[in-house]
Design a protein around this motif. Structure first.
Motif, PDB file in Angstrom:
ATOM      1  N   GLN A  10      -9.999   6.281  -3.505  1.00 36.43           N
ATOM      2  CA  GLN A  10     -10.100   7.600  -3.565  1.00 36.43           C
ATOM      3  C   GLN A  10     -10.914   8.147  -2.347  1.00 36.43           C
ATOM      4  O   GLN A  10     -11.970   7.486  -2.401  1.00 36.43           O
ATOM      5  N   GLY A  45       0.248   5.957  -0.113  1.00 32.97           N
ATOM      6  CA  GLY A  45      -0.615   6.983  -0.528  1.00 32.97           C
ATOM      7  C   GLY A  45      -1.205   7.600   0.767  1.00 32.97           C
ATOM      8  O   GLY A  45      -1.928   8.655   0.554  1.00 32.97           O
ATOM      9  N   TRP A  81     -10.496  -2.953   0.700  1.00 33.46           N
ATOM     10  CA  TRP A  81      -9.836  -1.963   1.391  1.00 33.46           C
ATOM     11  C   TRP A  81     -10.426  -2.160   2.978  1.00 33.46           C
ATOM     12  O   TRP A  81     -11.643  -2.241   3.197  1.00 33.46           O
ATOM     13  N   GLU A 124       0.728  -1.301   0.088  1.00 31.80           N
ATOM     14  CA  GLU A 124       0.100   0.004   0.142  1.00 31.80           C
ATOM     15  C   GLU A 124       1.000   1.368   0.013  1.00 31.80           C
ATOM     16  O   GLU A 124       2.129   1.294   0.564  1.00 31.80           O
ATOM     17  N   CYS A 175      -4.946  -3.067   2.560  1.00 35.82           N
ATOM     18  CA  CYS A 175      -5.259  -3.940   1.269  1.00 35.82           C
ATOM     19  C   CYS A 175      -5.566  -5.219   1.262  1.00 35.82           C
ATOM     20  O   CYS A 175      -4.581  -5.825   2.268  1.00 35.82           O
ATOM     21  N   TYR A 232      -6.928   0.819  -5.902  1.00 36.56           N
ATOM     22  CA  TYR A 232      -6.941   2.248  -5.504  1.00 36.56           C
ATOM     23  C   TYR A 232      -8.166   2.508  -4.663  1.00 36.56           C
ATOM     24  O   TYR A 232      -9.325   1.645  -4.464  1.00 36.56           O
ATOM     25  N   SER A 288      -3.059   3.493  -2.734  1.00 35.62           N
ATOM     26  CA  SER A 288      -2.831   2.513  -4.041  1.00 35.62           C
ATOM     27  C   SER A 288      -2.318   1.254  -3.266  1.00 35.62           C
ATOM     28  O   SER A 288      -1.792   1.273  -2.322  1.00 35.62           O
ATOM     29  N   CYS A 289      -2.649   0.113  -3.872  1.00 38.04           N
ATOM     30  CA  CYS A 289      -1.918  -1.116  -3.412  1.00 38.04           C
ATOM     31  C   CYS A 289      -1.869  -2.209  -4.698  1.00 38.04           C
ATOM     32  O   CYS A 289      -2.574  -2.190  -5.473  1.00 38.04           O
ATOM     33  N   THR A 335      -3.103  -3.332  -9.741  1.00 35.13           N
ATOM     34  CA  THR A 335      -3.251  -2.439  -8.653  1.00 35.13           C
ATOM     35  C   THR A 335      -4.815  -2.045  -8.301  1.00 35.13           C
ATOM     36  O   THR A 335      -5.541  -1.905  -9.011  1.00 35.13           O
ATOM     37  N   ARG A 387     -10.242  -0.717  -9.545  1.00 39.55           N
ATOM     38  CA  ARG A 387      -8.893  -1.629  -9.687  1.00 39.55           C
ATOM     39  C   ARG A 387      -8.448  -1.565 -11.352  1.00 39.55           C
ATOM     40  O   ARG A 387      -9.337  -1.138 -12.147  1.00 39.55           O
ATOM     41  N   ASN A 396      -5.437   9.505  -2.162  1.00 41.65           N
ATOM     42  CA  ASN A 396      -5.734   8.403  -2.881  1.00 41.65           C
ATOM     43  C   ASN A 396      -4.671   7.333  -2.644  1.00 41.65           C
ATOM     44  O   ASN A 396      -3.530   7.396  -2.906  1.00 41.65           O
TER      45      ASN A 396
END
Length: 112
Positions: free
Chosen positions: A81, A8, A36, A6, A95, A79, A21-22, A77, A71, A19
């Motif tokens: 937001q 961000g 998440w 992960e 994640c 995400y 990310s993973c 990845t 995704r 935002n």
């Protein structure tokens, strides 16, 4: 070797955005449901949002309208937001994939 990394997280003021990310590796990302979760100090880990391998999305009620999960399968990845952040969103965000894999988490801190 399975990895979920992960990034961000950070510190923002209430009303701000982040935002997350993973990035996944070591398994077939597109074949798994992913999601998440978060854990605040002194509280149990709770679901934030999930997205199935077919794209079905679910959110915990308190996140609906503020958080958006997505995704990108070619990029392996996931995400998240997060908008209109509140102090109560402060937690470590994790994640998860395939119901069994977990990342190390990224800290989100929202100040009032």
């Amino acid at each position: 070797q399975v990895q979920l990394v992960e990034s961000g997280g950070g510190a923002v003021q209430a009303g701000g955005s982040l935002n997350l990310s993973c990035v996944a590796s070591g398994f077939i990302f597109s074949s798994c449901g992913v999601g998440w979760y978060r854990q605040a100090p002194g509280k149990e880990r709770e679901l934030v949002s999930t997205i199935s391998r077919l794209g079905r999305i679910d959110y915990t009620d308190s996140m609906k309208g503020r958080f958006t999960i997505s995704r990108d399968n070619p990029k392996n990845t996931l995400y998240l937001q997060m908008n209109s952040l509140k102090p109560e969103d402060t937690a470590v965000y994790y994640c998860a994939a395939c119901g069994i894999y977990w990342g190390q988490g990224t800290q989100v801190t929202v100040s009032s």
